[in-house]
Design an enzyme around this catalytic site. Structure first.
Site, PDB file in Angstrom:
ATOM      1  N   LYS A  55       0.895  -1.168   0.000  1.00 28.15           N
ATOM      2  CA  LYS A  55       0.000   0.000   0.000  1.00 28.15           C
ATOM      3  C   LYS A  55       0.900   1.174   0.000  1.00 28.15           C
ATOM      4  O   LYS A  55       0.691   2.135  -0.519  1.00 28.15           O
ATOM      5  CB  LYS A  55      -0.925  -0.009   1.154  1.00 28.15           C
ATOM      6  N   GLY A  57       3.466 -15.266  -8.385  1.00 24.90           N
ATOM      7  CA  GLY A  57       3.319 -16.460  -9.252  1.00 24.90           C
ATOM      8  C   GLY A  57       4.556 -16.726 -10.103  1.00 24.90           C
ATOM      9  O   GLY A  57       4.676 -16.249 -11.231  1.00 24.90           O
ATOM     10  N   HIS A  73       6.887  -6.671  -3.053  1.00 23.17           N
ATOM     11  CA  HIS A  73       6.885  -5.879  -1.822  1.00 23.17           C
ATOM     12  C   HIS A  73       8.108  -6.212  -0.967  1.00 23.17           C
ATOM     13  O   HIS A  73       8.218  -5.750   0.171  1.00 23.17           O
ATOM     14  CB  HIS A  73       5.625  -6.177  -0.994  1.00 23.17           C
ATOM     15  N   SER A 103      -3.446   3.387   5.199  1.00 27.45           N
ATOM     16  CA  SER A 103      -3.874   2.622   4.037  1.00 27.45           C
ATOM     17  C   SER A 103      -3.666   1.127   4.247  1.00 27.45           C
ATOM     18  O   SER A 103      -4.536   0.311   3.902  1.00 27.45           O
ATOM     19  CB  SER A 103      -3.096   3.089   2.801  1.00 27.45           C
TER      20      SER A 103
END
Length: 261
Positions: A55, A57, A73, A103
């Site tokens: 804020k 695969g 991230h 957030s």
């Protein structure tokens, strides 16, 4: 394509995704279970990686045609080494920690792929202590900031993107080797604006099952403003945050804007 995988966890609409630690950083267990695969991910020299603290695969990524755009991230010290070895271009976006905390709190409320955040007061303390998924905000932004001078990293600030989106998009275009005319830049500014993206199913995660993301609790794209933290922080929390911030950020020259004048 994300370098964090949660799709394989089966939700029944009541449970939350369990978490564990990878090298001292709290992570959802699917990420922990496949950590060796993530760490050994083979980047390509023409990959573009978008990195943010949350804020802001792998098999599928391997099958993607080049050039690939990937996102993560992960803090810099957990980044798969091949991205540095291949000298990949990386765009890092940082957001001021007060708005980031708010957030992230609402994101965890609505997203069952992450632990329940508890009360705002509890979350406030956990965020300051770095006891949230993907670790300490302070360490995250400082780690990537320090790395930007040694590697091909474009370090952007969310607040700058909000204040002058055309200028920041121009920076990105130049960084990835694109020469865009004004009318193209204007179209990109329009289509990447918060209000337009909030209505775009490709960006607002509205297609994700409500068993995973419950938009009635809080929409995935909530406000996207600068300074919303003022609606959540008490005076005492703000004072405590500022004191903690000054200590943890004393060893860096990063400057964040907590509101627009």
């Amino acid at each position: 394509m994300a370098l964090n995988k949660m799709e394989d966890f089966k939700f029944d609409g009541t449970e939350r995704l369990p978490v564990d630690y990878v090298k001292g950083i709290l992570q959802p267990t699917p990420t922990c279970d496949m950590w060796d695969q993530i760490w050994n991910f083979q980047a390509k020299s023409d990959d573009l990686l978008i990195a943010t603290y949350p804020k802001a695969g792998l098999d599928q990524a391997n099958e993607m045609p080049s050039p690939r755009t990937l996102k993560t991230h992960l803090p810099i010290h957990l980044l798969p080494p091949s991205f540095i070895e291949k000298n990949c271009k990386i765009i890092y976006v940082a957001r001021n920690p007060k708005d980031n905390m708010v957030s992230y709190y609402h994101f965890q409320r609505m997203n069952k792929a992450l632990p329940a955040p508890g009360t705002w007061e509890e979350y406030f303390e956990n965020f300051l202590a770095g006891k949230v998924c993907w670790g300490s905000w302070h360490d995250h932004v400082k780690g990537w900031w320090k790395a930007k001078d040694q590697h091909r990293i474009l370090y952007l600030f969310y607040e700058d993107v909000k204040k002058n989106p055309k200028h920041e998009i121009q920076k990105v275009a130049e960084f990835i080797g694109k020469n865009l005319h004004d009318e193209v830049l204007d179209k990109i500014v329009h289509h990447t604006s918060f209000d337009v993206m909030k209505q775009n199913p490709m960006a607002n995660y509205s297609s994700i099952s409500t068993k995973i993301m419950n938009h009635t609790v809080s929409p995935f794209m909530r406000k996207g403003t600068v300074g919303d933290w003022k609606n959540h922080f008490t005076v005492a929390q703000n004072e405590r945050f500022n004191e903690d911030y000054e200590k943890k950020m004393a060893d860096t020259n990063i400057t964040f804007h907590f509101q627009f004048s």
